[in-house]
Design an enzyme around this catalytic site. Structure first.
Site, PDB file in Angstrom:
ATOM      1  N   ARG A   1       2.128   6.332 -14.778  1.00  0.00           N
ATOM      2  CA  ARG A   1       0.758   5.931 -14.421  1.00  0.00           C
ATOM      3  C   ARG A   1       0.450   6.239 -12.964  1.00  0.00           C
ATOM      4  O   ARG A   1      -0.637   6.703 -12.628  1.00  0.00           O
ATOM      5  CB  ARG A   1       0.571   4.419 -14.652  1.00  0.00           C
ATOM      6  CG  ARG A   1       0.408   4.029 -16.094  1.00  0.00           C
ATOM      7  CD  ARG A   1       0.239   2.514 -16.224  1.00  0.00           C
ATOM      8  NE  ARG A   1       0.250   2.126 -17.625  1.00  0.00           N
ATOM      9  CZ  ARG A   1       0.432   0.889 -18.069  1.00  0.00           C
ATOM     10  NH1 ARG A   1       0.632  -0.099 -17.198  1.00  0.00           N
ATOM     11  NH2 ARG A   1       0.411   0.634 -19.346  1.00  0.00           N
TER      12      ARG A   1
ATOM     13  N   GLU B   1      -2.805   6.597 -23.202  1.00  0.00           N
ATOM     14  CA  GLU B   1      -1.778   5.668 -23.697  1.00  0.00           C
ATOM     15  C   GLU B   1      -2.068   5.120 -25.087  1.00  0.00           C
ATOM     16  O   GLU B   1      -1.413   4.181 -25.532  1.00  0.00           O
ATOM     17  CB  GLU B   1      -1.588   4.522 -22.696  1.00  0.00           C
ATOM     18  CG  GLU B   1      -1.008   4.973 -21.364  1.00  0.00           C
ATOM     19  CD  GLU B   1      -0.280   3.848 -20.634  1.00  0.00           C
ATOM     20  OE1 GLU B   1       0.324   2.984 -21.286  1.00  0.00           O
ATOM     21  OE2 GLU B   1      -0.351   3.838 -19.391  1.00  0.00           O
TER      22      GLU B   1
ATOM     23  N   CYS C   1      -2.526  27.555   6.280  1.00  0.00           N
ATOM     24  CA  CYS C   1      -1.118  27.422   6.666  1.00  0.00           C
ATOM     25  C   CYS C   1      -0.536  28.761   7.070  1.00  0.00           C
ATOM     26  O   CYS C   1       0.403  28.822   7.876  1.00  0.00           O
ATOM     27  CB  CYS C   1      -0.308  26.842   5.511  1.00  0.00           C
ATOM     28  SG  CYS C   1      -0.631  25.091   5.281  1.00  0.00           S
TER      29      CYS C   1
ATOM     30  N   GLU D   1       3.509  22.688   5.156  1.00  0.00           N
ATOM     31  CA  GLU D   1       3.968  23.786   6.016  1.00  0.00           C
ATOM     32  C   GLU D   1       3.585  23.518   7.471  1.00  0.00           C
ATOM     33  O   GLU D   1       4.353  23.813   8.409  1.00  0.00           O
ATOM     34  CB  GLU D   1       3.338  25.116   5.565  1.00  0.00           C
ATOM     35  CG  GLU D   1       3.592  25.488   4.107  1.00  0.00           C
ATOM     36  CD  GLU D   1       2.520  24.952   3.170  1.00  0.00           C
ATOM     37  OE1 GLU D   1       1.986  23.843   3.409  1.00  0.00           O
ATOM     38  OE2 GLU D   1       2.223  25.645   2.181  1.00  0.00           O
TER      39      GLU D   1
END
Lengths: 395, 395
Positions: free
Chosen positions: A187, A300, A87, A52
């Protein structure tokens, strides 16, 4: 004005930060005035300006009366550790007329307060445009910020009949190269990638990002006994490697891996399954990752690790690459999950697609754990909250 | 003129004949003059007029100078058993200017001769528009007409990790109702549906078409010993039931099933696997089906039957419904296929889609066995042949 159109642009921008913004979320912002984009940005990495802020700075005076599209609720907090200003201040100062937010920020220091601050300043706020897409993009952040537990994405690749290796022991490559490229892209989006020692011994994977552009995740190897060769590919110096092992692992086995640069950390074993091989407790593993600043992990395999994580309810998302092959036997992708009835094994809300002839199924085990701030945020619904004092840095 | 547009209409018409036209193919035809459809038809059932004849009759004099779209090469032969005159005669007599054919007819009595007859009569012929779709629609016919062997479509429904039942023995229902409805629609397109005795004993399926409109296929039960209860649902009188059993089955076991209306036929057992339970030879089973006028069969399991058919290379198409569930154990969908390496288990050319959260993979084991007349028919390529004498009725 087509809110979805510009939010899609903001989401595209946000995606550039994936894999780099952690532990912060990937966020994009687009400022539109009179149908023209007058400012745009994304959060490049932790410590860099927020999306922003980038967009409003680029727009300058053109931001006055403009519409700001944010993929996440703008932050409104200051904490000692936070390196960027709120922001909401920048947005109010810029004179933005309307802020369209894809999803509220589940960060307890924001969590609707950013929206409330904007509204209190007289800015109209719409919440919920492309809510699903924005939530999906940052599900690891959403999970971690709420629970302190790293987001776990379990990925497997199997034959259609559920095997990760043939009866002859072949496991490379079951899936086509396009599917493997997707794994490399995955990954690059996670803080860490994790395998068991059996996978290191059998396949000797490097676990780095090679087939696509991206940074290497931290490599995690689970081994109850440190029985992994010190010359394995995961111990090359392409990325950091952490070995998680049992508390009773002999010091010389630990030293052998520390000598090749690995960090070795002892974690508790599971108490279940007295006569089964000792396994590291998945929840202890996740605590160790969090302690080491890792907020998300791609698991994995192999099958032993996949099964123990699933059985321990330690998985958030599962993705299975299904090669259109029938092995008729071999090494099974999943072991005993303690399920004997259909009620024990409910149907997940899976998305299906195909990649180069390979089926891909993906689902969240518990969608509520990673949803945006309120599960009941309907598109364009109002989100209320109070901007209170915050004590601790998160974003 | 948009050939694909009108061929798609012809294919839609043809589909109305699926499940009813056997042993003939499903064929549709559309006649177009000045951008208007002036005649259309499909082959309703064996013995009924061919699609081309219906279309030209409907068009009457409007067929003169028109374009005819046929999903299959028009027939050109007369045989003692054939109940309909050659379509090529009707097309020539109608004064059609151009014939667009999706695929040549692999029927050896046609096989390019129909096209040659039309060309010899001065009619332009284009072959190959929507070739893939037209071939897919009639793959059982294409397989049977070339080989005399019934087309075998193996269908299974399994968990994502490859089980057809939980470890507690539950198998109903793994897949959602929308997937089961698709199976009923499949049944309606096949001459026969086949299961093993174990499936009859475990699930007691009726194997009829219930969830969709359609006719019931002939039900085939494989049992090496006739060890199936005579009050099983497959022996209701909703459809014909044929029991295929071993040659040494005791006469009283056979009589018990004949008494409830089943036809019992003895077939040879496999010689392989001396110490495994005797199984009926899948190729003998298919011979028995062909002898009984059955040109296609949907094999619905269980795992023993699926495995024996695959191992015997007796399967043409496989469709697997994959429920997004993980059982972690139970009854496996496929048994030992004699494959130990990746080379033994090549990747099939699978199509993937999803039905109500369930993944569906389907593929042909040997696409060449069911392709149109010439594998090398390119879209719009010319197909030549000679209309010779034919000896035997097929279409």
């Amino acid at each position: 004005m087509n809110h979805e159109f510009y939010m899609d642009r903001a989401l595209e921008l946000a995606a550039h930060g994936l894999g780099f913004s952690s532990p912060n979320p990937a966020v994009g912002a687009v400022l539109v005035a009179d149908g023209k984009v007058v400012g745009a940005g994304y959060h490049e990495r932790a410590g860099a300006p927020h999306a922003e802020a980038v967009a409003t700075r680029e727009a300058g005076s053109a931001a006055r009366g403009a519409v700001l599209y944010c993929t996440l609720e703008p932050c409104c907090h200051r904490t000692p550790e936070k390196r960027t200003p709120p922001c909401t201040d920048a947005i109010v100062a810029a004179g933005v007329r309307l802020v369209v937010v894809a999803t509220a920020d589940p960060n307890p220091h924001v969590s609707g307060r950013g929206i409330a601050v904007l509204r209190a300043a007289g800015i109209e706020v719409i919440v919920g445009v492309r809510h699903a897409e924005a939530t999906r993009m940052n599900e690891p952040f959403f999970r971690f910020i709420r629970s302190g537990v790293p987001f776990v994405h379990l990925k497997t690749a199997q034959s259609l009949d559920g095997y990760v290796a043939t009866s002859g022991g072949e496991s490379k490559w079951i899936t086509p190269s396009a599917a493997r490229r997707e794994v490399h892209a995955l990954r690059a989006r996670y803080d860490a990638v994790l395998v068991g020692a059996g996978t290191v011994r059998a396949d000797n994977p490097a676990l780095t990002v090679r087939d696509v552009e991206g940074r290497n995740p931290v490599r995690i190897v689970l081994t109850s006994s440190c029985d992994v060769p010190a010359d394995a590919a995961v111990f090359d110096h392409a990325a950091r490697t952490i070995v998680l092992t049992g508390e009773t692992t002999p010091p010389d086995a630990i030293a052998a891996l520390e000598n090749v640069g690995a960090t070795v950390i002892a974690v508790r074993r599971t108490t279940s399954g007295a006569d089964s091989p000792a396994k590291l407790d998945p929840n202890e593993v996740l605590r160790a990752l969090a302690t080491n600043g890792l907020t998300s992990v791609l698991v994995e395999g192999g099958p032993g690790v996949a099964t123990s994580f699933l059985a321990a309810d330690a998985v958030d998302r599962v993705t299975v690459f299904i090669a259109p092959r029938l092995f008729g036997g071999g090494k099974r992708a999943f072991g005993d999950l303690g399920r004997s009835s259909l009620d024990d094994a409910p149907a997940y809300d899976a998305e299906w697609r195909s990649v180069d002839g390979c089926g891909v199924a993906t689902w969240l085990i518990d969608p509520a754990s990673v949803s945006g701030e309120s599960d009941d945020i309907a598109p364009h619904a109002a989100c209320v909250g109070e901007c209170g004092a915050v004590a601790q840095e998160v974003r």
